[in-house]
Structures are given as structure tokens and as C-alpha cells.
Design a protein around this motif. Structure first.
Motif, PDB file in Angstrom:
ATOM      1  N   UNK A 132      59.215   7.090  61.153  1.00 52.56           N
ATOM      2  CA  UNK A 132      58.430   5.878  61.437  1.00 52.56           C
ATOM      3  C   UNK A 132      57.002   6.257  61.795  1.00 52.56           C
ATOM      4  N   UNK A 133      56.866   7.332  62.564  1.00 54.48           N
ATOM      5  CA  UNK A 133      55.552   7.827  62.978  1.00 54.48           C
ATOM      6  C   UNK A 133      55.531   9.324  62.671  1.00 54.48           C
ATOM      7  N   UNK A 134      55.204   9.686  61.437  1.00 54.46           N
ATOM      8  CA  UNK A 134      55.324  11.094  61.036  1.00 54.46           C
ATOM      9  C   UNK A 134      54.432  12.022  61.845  1.00 54.46           C
ATOM     10  N   UNK A 135      53.312  11.490  62.324  1.00 57.31           N
ATOM     11  CA  UNK A 135      52.445  12.350  63.124  1.00 57.31           C
ATOM     12  C   UNK A 135      53.143  12.740  64.432  1.00 57.31           C
ATOM     13  N   UNK A 136      53.813  11.772  65.068  1.00 58.90           N
ATOM     14  CA  UNK A 136      54.546  12.080  66.309  1.00 58.90           C
ATOM     15  C   UNK A 136      55.681  13.067  66.027  1.00 58.90           C
ATOM     16  N   UNK A 137      56.404  12.844  64.926  1.00 58.21           N
ATOM     17  CA  UNK A 137      57.521  13.738  64.581  1.00 58.21           C
ATOM     18  C   UNK A 137      57.035  15.148  64.296  1.00 58.21           C
ATOM     19  N   UNK A 138      55.959  15.248  63.519  1.00 59.24           N
ATOM     20  CA  UNK A 138      55.444  16.586  63.177  1.00 59.24           C
ATOM     21  C   UNK A 138      54.857  17.266  64.406  1.00 59.24           C
ATOM     22  N   UNK A 139      54.280  16.486  65.333  1.00 53.76           N
ATOM     23  CA  UNK A 139      53.744  17.074  66.564  1.00 53.76           C
ATOM     24  C   UNK A 139      54.883  17.658  67.403  1.00 53.76           C
ATOM     25  N   UNK A 140      56.040  16.978  67.426  1.00 54.56           N
ATOM     26  CA  UNK A 140      57.189  17.545  68.149  1.00 54.56           C
ATOM     27  C   UNK A 140      57.637  18.850  67.501  1.00 54.56           C
ATOM     28  N   UNK A 141      57.665  18.863  66.178  1.00 57.83           N
ATOM     29  CA  UNK A 141      58.069  20.099  65.475  1.00 57.83           C
ATOM     30  C   UNK A 141      57.098  21.217  65.873  1.00 57.83           C
ATOM     31  N   UNK A 142      55.829  20.894  65.839  1.00 59.53           N
ATOM     32  CA  UNK A 142      54.810  21.909  66.172  1.00 59.53           C
ATOM     33  C   UNK A 142      54.968  22.396  67.614  1.00 59.53           C
ATOM     34  N   UNK A 143      55.197  21.464  68.545  1.00 58.35           N
ATOM     35  CA  UNK A 143      55.376  21.877  69.940  1.00 58.35           C
ATOM     36  C   UNK A 143      56.641  22.703  70.136  1.00 58.35           C
ATOM     37  N   UNK A 144      57.615  22.513  69.252  1.00 59.22           N
ATOM     38  CA  UNK A 144      58.897  23.221  69.385  1.00 59.22           C
ATOM     39  C   UNK A 144      58.834  24.630  68.790  1.00 59.22           C
ATOM     40  N   UNK A 145      57.739  24.929  68.095  1.00 64.19           N
ATOM     41  CA  UNK A 145      57.572  26.255  67.495  1.00 64.19           C
ATOM     42  C   UNK A 145      56.758  27.145  68.418  1.00 64.19           C
ATOM     43  N   UNK A 146      57.009  28.423  68.335  1.00 66.19           N
ATOM     44  CA  UNK A 146      56.119  29.345  69.050  1.00 66.19           C
ATOM     45  C   UNK A 146      54.788  29.364  68.303  1.00 66.19           C
ATOM     46  N   UNK A 147      53.695  29.775  68.980  1.00 68.82           N
ATOM     47  CA  UNK A 147      52.428  29.866  68.251  1.00 68.82           C
ATOM     48  C   UNK A 147      52.589  30.773  67.028  1.00 68.82           C
TER      49      UNK A 147
END
Ligand SMILES: C[S@@+](CC[C@H](N)C(=O)[O-])C[C@H]1O[C@@H](n2cnc3c(N)ncnc32)[C@H](O)[C@@H]1O
Length: 315
Positions: A132-147
Motif C-alpha cells: 500500500x505504501x511501498x516507500x514505508x515497506x522498503x524503508x523497513x527492509x532497509x532498516x532491517x539490513x546491516x549497512x
């Protein structure tokens, strides 16, 4: 264009209703649907000992594949919105036989990070365009990854390169009950990322760097079983819940009508060859990512929640 909360509620309702069909056809989906994610699986290059996230894992087939790649010293965590699919995934791939494999029920758009984070890499097959909000979903994926963590994912490209999807809908729709609302514009749906520029903006705004989006053609080879193939494709698509709510004679008519239109992709005696046009997405989680609101398209900013007053949720 409906608001994010409306789209999110619609999405949750859709997947709750779609789950029984996906569970029913899970083995066929793993077998016949494998080309839909194989190129991203290859590109991810999961290594023994790594921790990998599978976003929108459905009934768990790809998560199990990732768990096999990382071995007993690693971990693969599948996350999905639909609790019944997560339950099915746990039953299909019990931990006793699949060490390092875990499944979590969560909305990737609303959790801060996926339990088990940080991950070395994230994989997703055919899910990002449905958020529904791909930016929010992708931001969670990014936060869940190590740098520096890797993302490899696939989404459908456009209707023209995956013509059987609309053929199935056109065939089944007149014979089943009410269908979910048709996606308009960039609303979540199979072809919401037809424009790769939008996909690139979503990923960049979510804190990913080195974003690459490549077209990729695949063919799904299905056996010459018109009735079974029609039912599989109806139940995996937008008409699935309406089909299951229809009485058996209506279901048979819907299958026959879908099968007629799918005849275009059938070689009698040999089987079906179903073409699909994908975007292969690869990207890297940036070390101290700050979301980058785009000035390029004001409509998109409103759509993806990056306009004024956005909730940065921990950035
Ligand atoms: C098209 S299916 C793909 C499933 C699986 N990856 C596959 O290829 O077989 C999309 C999946 O994404 C899940 N999904 C949709 N929105 C989600 C969200 N916001 N958070 C987590 N999962 C979501 C659905 O429940 C569904 O299982």
C-alpha cells in the motif's frame, strides 16, 4: 487514488481472503512459479552463514531455498502479512528439518524492523508492487539490513509483457462474485511498478543506494492440464476469493472461460508456456541512510508519504 490507510486495509483484507487459494496451490507455485524469482535468488548470492530476510514469503518455498543456501550456520526469516500463509509455511517447512528457518507474521510497512534483524541480505519475489505504501515497506527492509546489506527482488513489469494475467481475469470475472477494487494508477497491484522511474524513486527514498532495475523475461512452463492450470491462475490472482465463494457450477464455467483465453499460450499435448516480464531489482542498504524526498514528481511524494509531514519512523 485511495489514501494509504484505505489501501492498507484493502491489502490486509485481500490477502486474508487470498490465503486459502495460495495455501492450496503452494506446491504448484513453488514448482511452476520458480522462474518468477530465480534470477533474484541467483543475484543475491546467499552465502553459508548469512542471515537472509524473505519479504512477502507467502507459503515459504523461497525462504526454505534461502535457508538451504545459508546452511545450518545461517538463518532465513520469511515475513508475511497473512497469518494463515505463515502458519502454512511453518507446517510445510518445520524447523526440526529446516534449521535456521523462521517465519514471522508482520506488515512490512508498519514494523520498525523485522524480528531477527540485522540481516545481511533481503530477497523478495513478486511482493513490492503490492504494498500500500511501498516507500514505508522498503524503508523497513532497509532498516532491517546491516549497512551495506544487499537487496535482490522481482516485480511484474507491465500488463503487456504478462498477458495471461488479464486473460485469466477476463475469463473468470463474469462467472464469479464481486471482485476487489481494480487498482487505479499507482495503487497496489501487479503492474504498480510498470514505470521503473517510480520504483527507483521509492528505493532511493527508502535509503537504498546502487539501485539497479533491469528488465528480465521468463517463461512459466505448466503441464497440459487446462482445468488445473486455469484454477491455479484464478486462485492466485485478484479473482481468487470471488472464485472460491462461487458455487461449483459457476466455478467450472469460470475455469473453462479462463482456459479458453489461456489457449493462446497452450501447445496441446506439450503444455503451457506463460511469458512474464519482470523487473529485477538490486540495491544496497546505505550506511547512514537518510530518506531522500524526491522533488521530481509531487504526485508521487503525496502517494508514497514523502511529502510534508511524513513520518520518518526512526530515520
Ligand atoms: C504475490 S504474493 C507472493 C508470495 C511469494 N513471494 C511467492 O512469490 O510465491 C505476495 C505476498 O506478499 C504478502 N504481503 C502483501 N503485503 C504485505 C505487507 N504489507 N507486509 C508483508 N507481506 C505482505 C502477501 O500476504 C503475499 O503472501
Amino acid at each position: 487514488m485511495a489514501g494509504t490507510e484505505t489501501l492498507r486495509a484493502r491489502n490486509a483484507d485481500f490477502w486474508a481472503r487470498a490465503a486459502p487459494g495460495w495455501i492450496r496451490h503452494a506446491d504448484r507455485q513453488d514448482r511452476t512459479g520458480r522462474p518468477l524469482g530465480a534470477v533474484a535468488m541467483d543475484r543475491l548470492r546467499a552465502r553459508p552463514g548469512e542471515r537472509i530476510l524473505d519479504v512477502g514469503c507467502g507459503c515459504g518455498g523461497t525462504t526454505a531455498e534461502l535457508a538451504a543456501a545459508v546452511g545450518p550456520g545461517g538463518a532465513a526469516v520469511g515475513v508475511d502479512l497473512a497469518a494463515p500463509m505463515v502458519a502454512a509455511a511453518r507446517t510445510r517447512f518445520p524447523r526440526a528439518r529446516h534449521p535456521g528457518l523462521e517465519f514471522v507474521t508482520a506488515d512490512i510497512e508498519t514494523v520498525e524492523v523485522v524480528p531477527g534483524a540485522p540481516f545481511d541480505a533481503a530477497f523478495s519475489r513478486m511482493t513490492l508492487m503490492l504494498l500500500a505504501d511501498p516507500r514505508a515497506g522498503c524503508a523497513t527492509i532497509r532498516r532491517s539490513l546491516r549497512p551495506g546489506g544487499r537487496l535482490a527482488a522481482t516485480v511484474f513489469r507491465d500488463g503487456g509483457s504478462t498477458p495471461w494475467l488479464s486473460a485469466v481475469m477476463l475469463g473468470a470475472a463474469p462467472h464469479v462474485g464481486a471482485l476487489p477494487p481494480l487498482p487505479i494508477g499507482a495503487e497496489p497491484g501487479p503492474f504498480a511498478f510498470a514505470d521503473p522511474a517510480r520504483l527507483e524513486r521509492v528505493l532511493s527514498a527508502s535509503g537504498f543506494g546502487a539501485v539497479a532495475i533491469e528488465p528480465h523475461e521468463v517463461t512459466l512452463d505448466a503441464p497440459d492440464e487446462p482445468d488445473a492450470v486455469a484454477e491455479w491462475l484464478i486462485e492466485m490472482g485478484p479473482a481468487g476469493a470471488a472464485y472460491r465463494a462461487t458455487a461449483p457450477p459457476g466455478q467450472a464455467t469460470a475455469r473453462a472461460a479462463a482456459a479458453r483465453l489461456l489457449g493462446r499460450f497452450r501447445d496441446p499435448g506439450a503444455g503451457y508456456r506463460l511469458p512474464a516480464g519482470l523487473w529485477l531489482i538490486t540495491a544496497t542498504s546505505m550506511a547512514s541512510a537518510t530518506p531522500r524526498p524526491t522533488p521530481r514528481n509531487p504526485d508521487w511524494r503525496a502517494l508514497d508519504g514523502t511529502g510534508p509531514g511524513m513520518d520518518l519512523r526512526g530515520h
